[in-house]
Design a protein around this motif. Structure first.
Motif, PDB file in Angstrom:
ATOM      1  N   SER A 187       0.797  -1.224   0.000  1.00 36.97           N
ATOM      2  CA  SER A 187       0.000   0.000   0.000  1.00 36.97           C
ATOM      3  C   SER A 187       0.828   1.272   0.000  1.00 36.97           C
ATOM      4  N   ALA A 188       2.138   1.163   0.174  1.00 36.79           N
ATOM      5  CA  ALA A 188       2.969   2.363   0.233  1.00 36.79           C
ATOM      6  C   ALA A 188       4.331   2.077  -0.384  1.00 36.79           C
ATOM      7  N   THR A 189       4.951   3.127  -0.896  1.00 38.00           N
ATOM      8  CA  THR A 189       6.305   3.043  -1.441  1.00 38.00           C
ATOM      9  C   THR A 189       7.221   3.940  -0.619  1.00 38.00           C
ATOM     10  N   PRO A 190       8.533   3.644  -0.653  1.00 34.70           N
ATOM     11  CA  PRO A 190       9.162   2.524  -1.349  1.00 34.70           C
ATOM     12  C   PRO A 190       8.858   1.198  -0.652  1.00 34.70           C
ATOM     13  N   ALA A 191       8.936   0.132  -1.432  1.00 37.13           N
ATOM     14  CA  ALA A 191       8.703  -1.209  -0.899  1.00 37.13           C
ATOM     15  C   ALA A 191       9.533  -2.178  -1.717  1.00 37.13           C
ATOM     16  N   LEU A 192       9.730  -3.367  -1.172  1.00 34.62           N
ATOM     17  CA  LEU A 192      10.502  -4.369  -1.906  1.00 34.62           C
ATOM     18  C   LEU A 192       9.841  -5.729  -1.812  1.00 34.62           C
ATOM     19  N   ALA A 193      10.162  -6.568  -2.776  1.00 34.25           N
ATOM     20  CA  ALA A 193       9.746  -7.971  -2.758  1.00 34.25           C
ATOM     21  C   ALA A 193      10.954  -8.798  -3.159  1.00 34.25           C
ATOM     22  N   ARG A 194      11.329  -9.761  -2.320  1.00 35.74           N
ATOM     23  CA  ARG A 194      12.472 -10.629  -2.603  1.00 35.74           C
ATOM     24  C   ARG A 194      11.976 -11.955  -3.167  1.00 35.74           C
ATOM     25  N   TYR A 195      12.633 -12.402  -4.244  1.00 32.83           N
ATOM     26  CA  TYR A 195      12.265 -13.667  -4.892  1.00 32.83           C
ATOM     27  C   TYR A 195      13.501 -14.539  -5.078  1.00 32.83           C
ATOM     28  N   GLN A 196      13.279 -15.833  -5.114  1.00 33.89           N
ATOM     29  CA  GLN A 196      14.316 -16.785  -5.500  1.00 33.89           C
ATOM     30  C   GLN A 196      13.724 -17.695  -6.563  1.00 33.89           C
ATOM     31  N   ASN A 197      14.228 -17.554  -7.790  1.00 30.63           N
ATOM     32  CA  ASN A 197      13.703 -18.320  -8.926  1.00 30.63           C
ATOM     33  C   ASN A 197      12.178 -18.215  -9.047  1.00 30.63           C
ATOM     34  N   GLY A 198      11.711 -16.986  -8.872  1.00 32.02           N
ATOM     35  CA  GLY A 198      10.283 -16.710  -9.037  1.00 32.02           C
ATOM     36  C   GLY A 198       9.426 -16.970  -7.825  1.00 32.02           C
ATOM     37  N   THR A 199       9.991 -17.515  -6.758  1.00 33.64           N
ATOM     38  CA  THR A 199       9.230 -17.793  -5.535  1.00 33.64           C
ATOM     39  C   THR A 199       9.393 -16.639  -4.554  1.00 33.64           C
ATOM     40  N   LEU A 200       8.294 -16.095  -4.080  1.00 37.62           N
ATOM     41  CA  LEU A 200       8.330 -14.958  -3.170  1.00 37.62           C
ATOM     42  C   LEU A 200       8.869 -15.382  -1.807  1.00 37.62           C
TER      43      LEU A 200
END
Length: 395
Positions: A370-383
């Motif tokens: 709902s707010a920035t900045p934000a991040l999402a970490r993935y490993q081979n497409g898996t969150l």
């Protein structure tokens, strides 16, 4: 059916047909579903004078032009079917029809329009087609030289009352408001007031419909005194508003308090990839021209959605390795100043991909951020994780 469509449009009124024109022009594999004849309710309108570039045309004639335009695009298919349900099937949408099976699509455009609102009087359904009617151009000729009534005071009611005087010897309009107060546009009101075949009953509402094989009498109630009065009639036309045709639409698509679908400026509903156009959505004006404009907006939104969806699939593929997606708003001066340092810290751990949420917000919304900045970490497409990043600190 085993084909998977880029977009599936439910309803072939002006909004649905306009969507199909733009989708066809973009080369999208498109299926247009309609349970009746292309054009929808506007087919019942005898004269249209306010569609730009078309000074005068019948509703049916204008919709035929729309349909012929759609037929120029080979990527658009038509299917006559009634939709009974919509389901989510992985990242696809499954549209279930009553007799034609199920169809899969990457996106949906809902354009099913509205239907006349009922009075709530049980006898209305009993006498439907036997003195109770909803369409002047469809049924007006059956009341030639008759004395009939119209319930309602909006644009549709007053304009249709005027049309009915081509057939009926007298049309009496039942109006809930005080004398002289109509809810329609000024020109329609003035025209109706001048029409010698139109009369008005003010401060009244319909209480009951009575008769034998056909409607013979109406029981009216005065809203000021509560007094009931029974009057003879040869028939009554009901024009007391419309309700959205949304019975097949699931609850995970949000609606307003009146049942209309809530959309953003892209005509997108609360579910990414599902759009609503025309009379079905919460809009301040319901006209052919606004429905057509909605169709253009929605089809362009579908294009953008499909491209974003493909980009995300490439970015987060099964062999993409360690990837951090960094969501930001370039219009925030604080984020402009601090994002380079945040990005540099993240690059020590993984690849980093910035996404500007003012232009590409699909993944951001899918993650329910709902707010920035934000991040999402993935490993081979898996969150692995997603979170908002407090400014003035490193991730």
């Amino acid at each position: 059916m085993t084909d998977i469509y880029d977009t599936l449009i439910i309803g072939a009124g002006p909004g649905g047909l306009s969507t199909a024109v733009y989708a066809g022009r973009a080369g999208l594999k498109t299926l247009l579903l309609e349970k009746g004849h292309a054009g929808g309710r506007i087919n019942d309108t005898a004269e249209i004078h306010n569609y730009p570039g078309v000074p005068a045309e019948s509703g049916e004639g204008l919709m035929q032009r729309f349909k012929q335009h759609v037929e120029n695009f080979p990527s658009v298919e038509f299917l006559r079917a009634t939709v009974s349900d919509i389901r989510r099937s992985g990242d696809l949408f499954e549209v279930v029809t009553r007799r034609r099976g199920s169809v899969l699509s990457h996106s949906l455009v809902l354009a099913s329009g509205t239907r006349p609102r009922g009075s709530g009087i049980p006898a209305e359904h009993e006498f439907a087609g036997r003195g109770v009617a909803y369409c002047a151009t469809c049924d007006g000729e059956f009341y030639r030289d008759k004395a009939i009534h119209v319930l309602g005071a909006g644009d549709q009611a007053i304009e249709e009352a005027d049309w009915l005087t081509r057939y009926a010897r007298k049309v009496t309009v039942i109006v809930i408001h005080e004398e002289g107060h109509l809810d329609c546009n000024r020109l329609a009101a003035e025209k109706a007031m001048r029409n010698p075949r139109i009369e008005f009953i003010w401060n009244s509402t319909l209480h009951d419909i009575q008769g034998g094989e056909r409607v013979e009498r109406l029981e009216l109630q005065n809203v000021l005194t509560g007094e009931l009065a029974t009057i003879p009639t040869d028939g009554i036309f009901m024009f007391i508003g419309m309700v959205p045709q949304a019975d097949f639409i699931p609850d995970w698509i949000k609606r307003d308090s009146h049942g209309y679908l809530i959309t953003n400026v892209r005509c997108e509903t609360s579910c990414p990839g599902v759009y609503a156009v025309g009379d079905l959505r919460n809009t301040p004006l319901r006209q052919v021209v606004t429905a057509a404009a909605d169709g253009a907006i929605a089809a362009t939104g579908v294009e953008h959605y499909l491209q974003e969806k493909a980009d995300i699939a490439t970015l987060l593929s099964a062999d993409s390795g360690a990837m951090t997606v960094l969501f930001w708003d370039p219009y925030s001066s604080a984020q402009q100043a601090q994002l380079p340092a945040i990005e540099q810290a993240l690059q020590a751990q993984s690849q980093v991909r910035r996404i500007d949420v003012t232009r590409h917000d699909l993944l951001f919304r899918q993650l329910e951020l709902s707010a920035t900045p934000a991040l999402a970490r993935y490993q081979n497409g898996t969150l692995l994780e997603c979170k908002t990043i407090p400014l003035n600190t490193q991730a």
